[in-house]
Design an enzyme around this catalytic site. Structure first.
Site, PDB file in Angstrom:
ATOM      1  N   LYS A   1     -18.738  -0.030  -7.349  1.00 22.20           N
ATOM      2  CA  LYS A   1     -20.022   0.623  -7.107  1.00 22.20           C
ATOM      3  C   LYS A   1     -20.653   1.055  -8.424  1.00 22.20           C
ATOM      4  O   LYS A   1     -19.981   1.602  -9.290  1.00 22.20           O
ATOM      5  CB  LYS A   1     -19.826   1.833  -6.201  1.00 22.20           C
TER       6      LYS A   1
ATOM      7  N   HIS B   1     -12.209  -3.271   5.420  1.00 21.75           N
ATOM      8  CA  HIS B   1     -11.922  -2.046   4.680  1.00 21.75           C
ATOM      9  C   HIS B   1     -10.578  -1.441   5.093  1.00 21.75           C
ATOM     10  O   HIS B   1      -9.996  -0.651   4.342  1.00 21.75           O
ATOM     11  CB  HIS B   1     -13.042  -1.020   4.884  1.00 21.75           C
TER      12      HIS B   1
ATOM     13  N   ARG C   1     -12.672  -3.764  -2.254  1.00 22.44           N
ATOM     14  CA  ARG C   1     -13.739  -3.674  -1.261  1.00 22.44           C
ATOM     15  C   ARG C   1     -14.138  -5.099  -0.914  1.00 22.44           C
ATOM     16  O   ARG C   1     -14.027  -6.018  -1.735  1.00 22.44           O
ATOM     17  CB  ARG C   1     -14.953  -2.920  -1.811  1.00 22.44           C
TER      18      ARG C   1
ATOM     19  N   HIS D   1     -12.334   5.297  -7.337  1.00 21.51           N
ATOM     20  CA  HIS D   1     -13.036   6.479  -6.825  1.00 21.51           C
ATOM     21  C   HIS D   1     -13.486   7.357  -7.993  1.00 21.51           C
ATOM     22  O   HIS D   1     -12.695   7.641  -8.895  1.00 21.51           O
ATOM     23  CB  HIS D   1     -12.111   7.307  -5.919  1.00 21.51           C
TER      24      HIS D   1
ATOM     25  N   TYR E   1      -6.154  10.257   1.852  1.00 19.58           N
ATOM     26  CA  TYR E   1      -4.941   9.511   2.183  1.00 19.58           C
ATOM     27  C   TYR E   1      -3.722  10.423   2.328  1.00 19.58           C
ATOM     28  O   TYR E   1      -2.760  10.057   3.000  1.00 19.58           O
ATOM     29  CB  TYR E   1      -4.704   8.406   1.144  1.00 19.58           C
TER      30      TYR E   1
ATOM     31  N   ARG F   1      -7.986  -2.093   2.548  1.00 17.76           N
ATOM     32  CA  ARG F   1      -8.073  -1.182   1.399  1.00 17.76           C
ATOM     33  C   ARG F   1      -7.420   0.158   1.737  1.00 17.76           C
ATOM     34  O   ARG F   1      -6.697   0.738   0.916  1.00 17.76           O
ATOM     35  CB  ARG F   1      -9.547  -1.004   1.017  1.00 17.76           C
TER      36      ARG F   1
END
Length: 302
Positions: free
Chosen positions: A178, A249, A154, A275, A284, A252
């Site tokens: 995150k 992004h 990120r 994730h 994806y 990524r």
């Protein structure tokens, strides 16, 4: 002295924001977003003459959501605000500030299904090569693009990357994503070479007495901002003659898409991206299906 209605509302908000930052470990940027959403909801409640959190009902929450939709706010923004207030309501329950969750029976606004944009491998090569020069800025920018694509970082993770997070010998990075969640990501050979070249031949030119261990530095010796990275990507996209409108992004997304197309396991990609939920990574597979359909439409005779 009796507290005003505003104080009663604000005290609960302040308590929640502190909990998000200290207990949940969320970034200041994320906490600020929650604060903004709750403040907007609070203004709505004041207009409805609601005097305490205990008086907030499902109808108030649903009416507010409907007003957001009527203002043509994007579905993504509506969904984020829904999540912010629902999370806050659950906190109020936990702290026994309210007895009934006023969001429990409400429905999240349905999102428009939009696939993330990913570059073709040839486009990614052009973007990387567009930044590849032997100047101190060229070595830095080339390394940034190579690293974001090679490790699926990120933009915030790249900007906050420290030298102590790099293990050059093992060819890995320790990334804090995150919620300060740690993950280990491997570096490709090109990324390792570009990183070593930047650290040895470029970074020292940006260092001054106020510089810390941040890897990627501005001309002032400070960490680069996300906005600077955004403009940098835009500049090299134009130089590479890529027509797609891309953002940091996008690199990524390209990282994950190309891994999947190369045969990588979805669970492995989930771990590499950091994730929490596999459903986030599954988007994806939709990109891959969309590309297959496009290839079929172009090349199949019927």
């Amino acid at each position: 002295m009796r507290k005003s209605n505003t104080d009663l509302f604000q005290n609960a908000i302040d308590l929640y924001l502190t909990w998000l930052e200290l207990d949940k470990g969320l970034s200041k940027h994320t906490v600020k977003s929650y604060h903004s959403d709750i403040s907007q909801f609070l203004k709505f409640l004041f207009k409805k003459n609601i005097k305490e959190w205990e008086s907030v009902q499902l109808s108030h929450f649903d009416t507010w959501l409907n007003e957001l939709g009527a203002r043509k706010l994007s579905k993504q923004s509506q969904s984020r605000k829904f999540t912010s207030i629902r999370s806050f309501a659950k906190f109020l329950i936990t702290e026994r500030i309210i007895k009934i969750d006023f969001t429990e029976l409400s429905y999240r606004p349905k999102l428009d299904k939009k696939l993330p944009l990913a570059l073709e491998i040839s486009e990614m090569d052009r973007l990387i090569n567009a930044a590849k020069t032997d100047t101190v800025y060229g070595l830095r920018d080339y390394c940034i693009i190579e690293l974001m694509y090679s490790a699926g970082l990120r933009v915030s993770e790249l900007c906050q990357l420290k030298i102590e997070q790099i293990n050059s010998e093992a060819g890995i990075l320790r990334i804090f994503g995150k919620g300060s969640k740690e993950r280990i990501v491997p570096l490709g050979e090109n990324a390792k070479i570009s990183l070593e070249a930047y650290l040895v031949r470029s970074r020292p030119s940006f260092v001054n007495e106020k510089t810390d261990t941040t890897v990627f530095l501005s001309r002032l010796g400070k960490c680069l901002s996300r906005k600077t990275i955004w403009y940098m990507i835009k500049r090299y996209r134009e130089k590479a003659l890529i027509k797609k409108v891309i953002k940091p992004h996008t690199l990524r997304h390209s990282f994950a898409t190309h891994l999947l197309e190369g045969g990588a396991d979805l669970r492995s990609i989930q771990d590499l991206l950091g994730h929490a939920d596999i459903s986030t990574t599954q988007i994806y597979t939709s990109i891959q299906k969309a590309r297959l359909q496009e290839e079929h439409a172009i090349h199949h005779p019927r």
